[in-house]
Design a protein around this motif. Sequence first.
Motif, PDB file in Angstrom:
ATOM      1  N   GLY A 257       0.814  -1.205   0.000  1.00 32.21           N
ATOM      2  CA  GLY A 257       0.000   0.000   0.000  1.00 32.21           C
ATOM      3  C   GLY A 257       0.846   1.253   0.000  1.00 32.21           C
ATOM      4  O   GLY A 257       2.070   1.208   0.179  1.00 32.21           O
ATOM      5  N   VAL A 258       0.178   2.378  -0.215  1.00 28.62           N
ATOM      6  CA  VAL A 258       0.843   3.677  -0.330  1.00 28.62           C
ATOM      7  C   VAL A 258       0.203   4.647   0.659  1.00 28.62           C
ATOM      8  O   VAL A 258      -1.026   4.763   0.728  1.00 28.62           O
ATOM      9  N   TYR A 259       1.050   5.335   1.403  1.00 24.71           N
ATOM     10  CA  TYR A 259       0.601   6.376   2.334  1.00 24.71           C
ATOM     11  C   TYR A 259       1.046   7.731   1.792  1.00 24.71           C
ATOM     12  O   TYR A 259       2.244   7.962   1.570  1.00 24.71           O
ATOM     13  N   LEU A 260       0.091   8.632   1.579  1.00 20.89           N
ATOM     14  CA  LEU A 260       0.381   9.998   1.156  1.00 20.89           C
ATOM     15  C   LEU A 260       0.401  10.885   2.399  1.00 20.89           C
ATOM     16  O   LEU A 260      -0.592  10.974   3.123  1.00 20.89           O
ATOM     17  N   ALA A 261       1.533  11.527   2.644  1.00 23.14           N
ATOM     18  CA  ALA A 261       1.707  12.283   3.880  1.00 23.14           C
ATOM     19  C   ALA A 261       2.199  13.694   3.536  1.00 23.14           C
ATOM     20  O   ALA A 261       2.083  14.157   2.403  1.00 23.14           O
ATOM     21  N   GLY A 262       2.727  14.383   4.525  1.00 25.34           N
ATOM     22  CA  GLY A 262       3.250  15.726   4.315  1.00 25.34           C
ATOM     23  C   GLY A 262       2.235  16.808   4.655  1.00 25.34           C
ATOM     24  O   GLY A 262       1.061  16.531   4.924  1.00 25.34           O
ATOM     25  N   GLY A 263       2.682  18.041   4.593  1.00 22.78           N
ATOM     26  CA  GLY A 263       1.857  19.147   5.065  1.00 22.78           C
ATOM     27  C   GLY A 263       0.859  19.693   4.075  1.00 22.78           C
ATOM     28  O   GLY A 263      -0.054  20.426   4.468  1.00 22.78           O
ATOM     29  N   MET A 264       0.983  19.369   2.781  1.00 19.68           N
ATOM     30  CA  MET A 264       0.150  20.020   1.780  1.00 19.68           C
ATOM     31  C   MET A 264      -1.181  19.304   1.534  1.00 19.68           C
ATOM     32  O   MET A 264      -2.234  19.938   1.460  1.00 19.68           O
ATOM     33  N   LEU A 265      -1.145  18.003   1.353  1.00 21.48           N
ATOM     34  CA  LEU A 265      -2.312  17.278   0.859  1.00 21.48           C
ATOM     35  C   LEU A 265      -3.539  17.360   1.773  1.00 21.48           C
ATOM     36  O   LEU A 265      -4.671  17.396   1.265  1.00 21.48           O
ATOM     37  N   PRO A 266      -3.389  17.397   3.100  1.00 21.80           N
ATOM     38  CA  PRO A 266      -4.593  17.523   3.934  1.00 21.80           C
ATOM     39  C   PRO A 266      -5.360  18.829   3.725  1.00 21.80           C
ATOM     40  O   PRO A 266      -6.492  18.947   4.202  1.00 21.80           O
ATOM     41  N   CYS A 267      -4.772  19.783   2.994  1.00 19.26           N
ATOM     42  CA  CYS A 267      -5.471  21.048   2.710  1.00 19.26           C
ATOM     43  C   CYS A 267      -6.498  20.901   1.594  1.00 19.26           C
ATOM     44  O   CYS A 267      -7.374  21.762   1.444  1.00 19.26           O
ATOM     45  N   PHE A 268      -6.407  19.836   0.794  1.00 16.41           N
ATOM     46  CA  PHE A 268      -7.370  19.658  -0.306  1.00 16.41           C
ATOM     47  C   PHE A 268      -7.665  18.175  -0.535  1.00 16.41           C
ATOM     48  O   PHE A 268      -7.501  17.661  -1.639  1.00 16.41           O
ATOM     49  N   PRO A 269      -8.138  17.464   0.490  1.00 18.57           N
ATOM     50  CA  PRO A 269      -8.369  16.022   0.363  1.00 18.57           C
ATOM     51  C   PRO A 269      -9.421  15.662  -0.678  1.00 18.57           C
ATOM     52  O   PRO A 269      -9.238  14.701  -1.446  1.00 18.57           O
ATOM     53  N   GLY A 270     -10.538  16.397  -0.708  1.00 19.78           N
ATOM     54  CA  GLY A 270     -11.581  16.096  -1.680  1.00 19.78           C
ATOM     55  C   GLY A 270     -11.104  16.306  -3.108  1.00 19.78           C
ATOM     56  O   GLY A 270     -11.425  15.511  -4.010  1.00 19.78           O
ATOM     57  N   PHE A 271     -10.362  17.370  -3.344  1.00 17.83           N
ATOM     58  CA  PHE A 271      -9.809  17.647  -4.673  1.00 17.83           C
ATOM     59  C   PHE A 271      -8.889  16.501  -5.089  1.00 17.83           C
ATOM     60  O   PHE A 271      -8.944  16.022  -6.233  1.00 17.83           O
ATOM     61  N   LEU A 272      -8.033  16.053  -4.175  1.00 19.65           N
ATOM     62  CA  LEU A 272      -7.117  14.947  -4.471  1.00 19.65           C
ATOM     63  C   LEU A 272      -7.881  13.692  -4.859  1.00 19.65           C
ATOM     64  O   LEU A 272      -7.546  13.022  -5.847  1.00 19.65           O
ATOM     65  N   GLN A 273      -8.915  13.354  -4.095  1.00 16.16           N
ATOM     66  CA  GLN A 273      -9.685  12.145  -4.379  1.00 16.16           C
ATOM     67  C   GLN A 273     -10.352  12.197  -5.750  1.00 16.16           C
ATOM     68  O   GLN A 273     -10.480  11.172  -6.422  1.00 16.16           O
TER      69      GLN A 273
END
Length: 318
Positions: A257-273
């Motif tokens: 599996g893959v874990y996406l981490a770091g400070g940026m992605l939690p700012c736009f989770p719906g957009f990422l999905q």
Amino acid sequence: MSLALVGDIGGTHARFALWRDGRLEMPQVLETARFAGPEEAILDYLVGQGLEPLALEQVCLACAGPVESDPFRFTNNRWQISRAAFLSRLGLRQLLLINDFVAMALGVTRLPESELLPVCAGQGEAGRPCLVIGPGTGLGVSALLPDGAGGWRALPGEGGHVDLPLGTDREVALWQEMRRELGHVSAESVLSGAGLLRLYRVGCRLDGLAPELESAAAVSRAALAGDAPAAAALEQFCCWLGRVAGNHLLTLGARGGVYLAGGMLPCFPGFLQASGFARCFADKGVMSRYLDGIPVWLVTAEQPGLLGAGLALEMGLR
């Protein structure tokens, strides 16, 4: 275990906490630009907690960059650490330095499902490596390797500096513009805070538009509000993250599996999905089916790097 201090230090922020009995206490986030070096930041943190350095037995700092050198120089800020000088100034007997994404990787092994947001559905294969990757001030990459005894070992590396992969004519055009500016175009050249702003500006230039935004945060906010050039930049950002993550998965065989981490992605989770991340993640030609059913999660926990630094300290003592 006696009282210890753990830190997770990137290019922009330094996160500190106390570590006692396998738990984090009193976490705090400081801006690296406020301090001449990590010693000053730690002393400021300890004063705020009403503690002296002599109250500590050990310190573990998770640092952005390869930590083998002495003195160690941070990749994305001006700080450096000389181990002997650090221990002498703070009156400590032990300092453990680890890569920041080694700490991130160790931290995700202890997270509950409630702090993992699914991006790609699937079922990870037991006993296989996992990939941990994430953009912030830079792009961090690590791998979790099964240790054969039900636990994990984290593999350090500098995978954020691999060459940026190209998959479309638009990506080639963007890359050509960035190459004229940068010379070498790494994954981190795009997949970072400065990279998102660069991507927005280069995209505007290619499209004959005047860029109006001045920061990565402004780009992501404008994208979520429907601004077309900003949304195009953020969409391309997510697509390139998918390509880079897929490449690392193939290299590592990370079918756990893959874990996406770091400070940026939690700012736009719906957009990422909703973005092209999943499509580009699996766009690997004859190896595309290799990525079928590999789960991808977005890490939403607040301090996984600090948690991983505490776990690394305990592992080091054992």
